[in-house]
Motif scaffolding. Sequence first.
Motif, short mmCIF file in Angstrom:
data_model
loop_
_atom_site.label_atom_id
_atom_site.label_comp_id
_atom_site.label_asym_id
_atom_site.label_seq_id
_atom_site.Cartn_x
_atom_site.Cartn_y
_atom_site.Cartn_z
N VAL A 79 0.83 -1.16 0.01
CA VAL A 79 0.07 0.11 0.05
C VAL A 79 0.81 1.26 -0.07
N ARG A 80 2.02 1.22 0.74
CA ARG A 80 2.76 2.36 0.98
C ARG A 80 3.45 2.68 -0.39
N GLY A 87 2.24 9.74 -5.86
CA GLY A 87 2.68 11.06 -5.45
C GLY A 87 2.37 11.37 -4.06
N VAL A 88 1.93 10.32 -2.93
CA VAL A 88 1.62 10.90 -1.67
C VAL A 88 2.93 10.62 -0.71
N ASP A 89 3.27 11.70 0.00
CA ASP A 89 4.16 11.66 0.79
C ASP A 89 4.13 10.86 2.07
N VAL A 90 4.35 9.69 2.14
CA VAL A 90 4.28 8.60 3.01
C VAL A 90 5.43 8.40 4.01
N SER A 91 5.37 7.66 4.96
CA SER A 91 6.66 7.80 5.78
C SER A 91 7.14 6.40 5.57
N TYR A 101 3.34 0.15 10.83
CA TYR A 101 3.03 1.28 10.48
C TYR A 101 3.58 2.26 9.17
N ALA A 102 2.79 2.98 8.66
CA ALA A 102 3.26 3.91 7.83
C ALA A 102 2.15 5.21 7.81
N TYR A 103 2.81 6.52 7.76
CA TYR A 103 1.86 7.60 8.08
C TYR A 103 2.03 8.62 6.93
N TRP A 112 -3.12 10.26 8.63
CA TRP A 112 -3.48 8.96 8.45
C TRP A 112 -2.58 7.84 8.97
N ALA A 113 -2.90 6.76 9.56
CA ALA A 113 -1.91 5.47 9.69
C ALA A 113 -2.02 4.40 8.85
N LEU A 114 -1.53 3.98 8.15
CA LEU A 114 -1.60 2.55 7.53
C LEU A 114 -1.16 1.51 8.42
#
Length: 121
Positions: A79-80, A87-91, A101-103, A112-114
């Motif tokens: 998903v990350r 183009g989403v800035d995800v941790s 987790y990824a945020y 949001w937290a994945l």
Amino acid sequence: MRLELVPLPASDVDRSLAFYVDQVGFHLDHDVSPGNGMRVVQLTPPGSACSIVIGVGISAPDAAPVLNLHLVVNDVDAVRATLRRNGVDVSDVSDLGGIRYAYFSDPHGNSWALQQISART
């Protein structure tokens, strides 16, 4: 009782709509303008029974962002990777004792937290 709708503040509805549909992959349930300048946009994450709503007249213009909404996923890495391609800035992914987790945040600071929970043995 079922939680089925979470209102999120958004000062630019079209920008949020594009973010959630085009970048995060939410389904657009409806986008209506019932009158008096109000606009209601409801979106649902894939596979979820709970939706979000953004729009004009939904929350106070100066409402604080909603923080730490969780999207439970089977594979946080996959998903990350999809979000990053979109183009989403995800941790980076972090592991907290078997829960991964990824945020990320939307354009208005709603966060949001994945969350991926390892299979219980």
